[in-house]
Write a protein that holds these residues in place. Structure first.
Motif, PDB file in Angstrom:
ATOM      1  N   LEU A 261      31.870  -4.397   0.490  1.00 27.86           N
ATOM      2  CA  LEU A 261      31.046  -4.003  -0.640  1.00 27.86           C
ATOM      3  C   LEU A 261      31.935  -3.729  -1.837  1.00 27.86           C
ATOM      4  O   LEU A 261      32.989  -3.116  -1.712  1.00 27.86           O
ATOM      5  N   ALA A 262      31.488  -4.170  -2.973  1.00 35.12           N
ATOM      6  CA  ALA A 262      32.262  -3.962  -4.194  1.00 35.12           C
ATOM      7  C   ALA A 262      31.468  -3.094  -5.158  1.00 35.12           C
ATOM      8  O   ALA A 262      30.273  -3.314  -5.357  1.00 35.12           O
ATOM      9  N   MET A 263      32.143  -2.102  -5.716  1.00 35.13           N
ATOM     10  CA  MET A 263      31.518  -1.246  -6.723  1.00 35.13           C
ATOM     11  C   MET A 263      31.940  -1.728  -8.103  1.00 35.13           C
ATOM     12  O   MET A 263      33.080  -2.145  -8.299  1.00 35.13           O
ATOM     13  N   THR A 264      31.013  -1.649  -9.031  1.00 35.21           N
ATOM     14  CA  THR A 264      31.376  -2.000 -10.398  1.00 35.21           C
ATOM     15  C   THR A 264      32.142  -0.839 -11.014  1.00 35.21           C
ATOM     16  O   THR A 264      32.115   0.291 -10.517  1.00 35.21           O
ATOM     17  N   ARG A 265      32.827  -1.103 -12.096  1.00 35.61           N
ATOM     18  CA  ARG A 265      33.562  -0.041 -12.795  1.00 35.61           C
ATOM     19  C   ARG A 265      32.615   1.048 -13.296  1.00 35.61           C
ATOM     20  O   ARG A 265      32.949   2.216 -13.293  1.00 35.61           O
ATOM     21  N   LEU A 266      31.410   0.643 -13.722  1.00 33.54           N
ATOM     22  CA  LEU A 266      30.438   1.613 -14.199  1.00 33.54           C
ATOM     23  C   LEU A 266      30.021   2.563 -13.070  1.00 33.54           C
ATOM     24  O   LEU A 266      29.896   3.769 -13.286  1.00 33.54           O
ATOM     25  N   MET A 267      29.835   2.032 -11.874  1.00 34.02           N
ATOM     26  CA  MET A 267      29.497   2.881 -10.728  1.00 34.02           C
ATOM     27  C   MET A 267      30.623   3.859 -10.417  1.00 34.02           C
ATOM     28  O   MET A 267      30.384   5.036 -10.149  1.00 34.02           O
ATOM     29  N   GLU A 268      31.839   3.366 -10.435  1.00 35.99           N
ATOM     30  CA  GLU A 268      32.991   4.231 -10.175  1.00 35.99           C
ATOM     31  C   GLU A 268      33.103   5.334 -11.228  1.00 35.99           C
ATOM     32  O   GLU A 268      33.322   6.500 -10.895  1.00 35.99           O
ATOM     33  N   LEU A 269      32.946   4.960 -12.498  1.00 38.57           N
ATOM     34  CA  LEU A 269      33.017   5.945 -13.565  1.00 38.57           C
ATOM     35  C   LEU A 269      31.904   6.980 -13.437  1.00 38.57           C
ATOM     36  O   LEU A 269      32.138   8.177 -13.664  1.00 38.57           O
ATOM     37  N   HIS A 270      30.728   6.554 -13.055  1.00 36.06           N
ATOM     38  CA  HIS A 270      29.615   7.483 -12.883  1.00 36.06           C
ATOM     39  C   HIS A 270      29.904   8.477 -11.752  1.00 36.06           C
ATOM     40  O   HIS A 270      29.644   9.676 -11.883  1.00 36.06           O
ATOM     41  N   ALA A 271      30.447   7.996 -10.640  1.00 32.72           N
ATOM     42  CA  ALA A 271      30.789   8.886  -9.527  1.00 32.72           C
ATOM     43  C   ALA A 271      31.878   9.872  -9.937  1.00 32.72           C
ATOM     44  O   ALA A 271      31.765  11.081  -9.675  1.00 32.72           O
ATOM     45  N   TYR A 272      32.927   9.377 -10.580  1.00 38.51           N
ATOM     46  CA  TYR A 272      34.012  10.263 -10.995  1.00 38.51           C
ATOM     47  C   TYR A 272      33.537  11.262 -12.056  1.00 38.51           C
ATOM     48  O   TYR A 272      33.994  12.401 -12.085  1.00 38.51           O
ATOM     49  N   TRP A 273      32.619  10.832 -12.927  1.00 35.46           N
ATOM     50  CA  TRP A 273      32.072  11.742 -13.933  1.00 35.46           C
ATOM     51  C   TRP A 273      31.304  12.875 -13.250  1.00 35.46           C
ATOM     52  O   TRP A 273      31.398  14.023 -13.652  1.00 35.46           O
ATOM     53  N   GLY A 274      30.560  12.560 -12.201  1.00 38.34           N
ATOM     54  CA  GLY A 274      29.839  13.589 -11.449  1.00 38.34           C
ATOM     55  C   GLY A 274      30.792  14.579 -10.793  1.00 38.34           C
ATOM     56  O   GLY A 274      30.568  15.798 -10.835  1.00 38.34           O
ATOM     57  N   TYR A 275      31.868  14.075 -10.184  1.00 40.30           N
ATOM     58  CA  TYR A 275      32.861  14.968  -9.571  1.00 40.30           C
ATOM     59  C   TYR A 275      33.535  15.844 -10.625  1.00 40.30           C
ATOM     60  O   TYR A 275      33.762  17.035 -10.401  1.00 40.30           O
ATOM     61  N   ALA A 276      33.860  15.242 -11.766  1.00 41.26           N
ATOM     62  CA  ALA A 276      34.514  16.008 -12.839  1.00 41.26           C
ATOM     63  C   ALA A 276      33.591  17.107 -13.366  1.00 41.26           C
ATOM     64  O   ALA A 276      34.037  18.231 -13.616  1.00 41.26           O
ATOM     65  N   ARG A 277      32.294  16.809 -13.515  1.00 41.82           N
ATOM     66  CA  ARG A 277      31.339  17.830 -13.966  1.00 41.82           C
ATOM     67  C   ARG A 277      31.231  18.969 -12.961  1.00 41.82           C
ATOM     68  O   ARG A 277      31.207  20.138 -13.340  1.00 41.82           O
ATOM     69  N   LEU A 278      31.151  18.634 -11.665  1.00 42.11           N
ATOM     70  CA  LEU A 278      31.092  19.679 -10.639  1.00 42.11           C
ATOM     71  C   LEU A 278      32.328  20.564 -10.691  1.00 42.11           C
ATOM     72  O   LEU A 278      32.235  21.791 -10.619  1.00 42.11           O
ATOM     73  N   PHE A 279      33.492  19.929 -10.804  1.00 42.87           N
ATOM     74  CA  PHE A 279      34.745  20.683 -10.842  1.00 42.87           C
ATOM     75  C   PHE A 279      34.809  21.565 -12.089  1.00 42.87           C
ATOM     76  O   PHE A 279      35.157  22.748 -12.006  1.00 42.87           O
TER      77      PHE A 279
END
Length: 166
Positions: A10-28
């Motif tokens: 499975l391949a994730m797009t860059r937008l998906m990766e950025l969205h996931a990392y943005w969620g982790y950064a907001r939680l942190f």
């Protein structure tokens, strides 16, 4: 020849990766802000919940304690929900709430309410309801088990040939 057998990649797009990392950064970031606000509130004596949080007994230290207090406790209700009846095709989930809202909520424990939500049971192989008590299936299955015995469920080589097999 056919296609190679194996797991599908499975391949994730860059937008998906950025969205996931943005969620982790907001939680942190929210966890860090919450930690400093709660500690300042405890030092100034503004809130009893903050003093209790700062003075609590810690079972972990460092990153594990931070993760459990500021990230996991926000979403624990998604996974560890108490149910109000026996699981069947559907079950009732008890609604829990805690004071403090989204920001100070992790400082407080959940409190059960009288409200329930009915949910479809997709977390087991009983989503069709065959494992629960049913007015139609249970009496027939019970009668069959009492008349034929349990060996009728086994192969003939193990349980023998019974009347039901003929």
């Amino acid at each position: 020849a056919g296609a190679a057998l194996g797991p599908e990649k499975l391949a994730m797009t860059r937008l998906m990766e950025l969205h996931a990392y943005w969620g982790y950064a907001r939680l942190f970031a929210m966890g860090v802000v919450r930690e400093y606000v709660v500690r300042a509130s405890a030092v100034l004596g503004l809130d009893a919940a903050s003093r209790q949080y700062v003075g609590r007994e810690r079972w972990n230290s460092g990153w594990v304690e931070f993760y459990k207090a500021h990230m996991y406790k926000l979403y624990v209700d998604c996974f560890n929900r108490p149910i109000a009846n026996a699981p069947d095709a559907t079950f009732d989930v008890i609604v829990r709430k805690r004071p403090g809202g989204h920001f100070f909520g992790p400082l407080h424990d959940f409190q059960c309410t009288d409200e329930v939500h009915t949910c479809v049971n997709l977390g087991s192989y009983n989503y069709l309801g065959f494992g629960g008590v049913d007015r139609f299936c249970v009496p027939k299955a019970r009668r069959s088990a009492l008349e034929e015995g349990w060996s009728s469920c086994a192969p003939r080589t193990e349980g023998g040939t019974l009347q039901i097999h003929r």
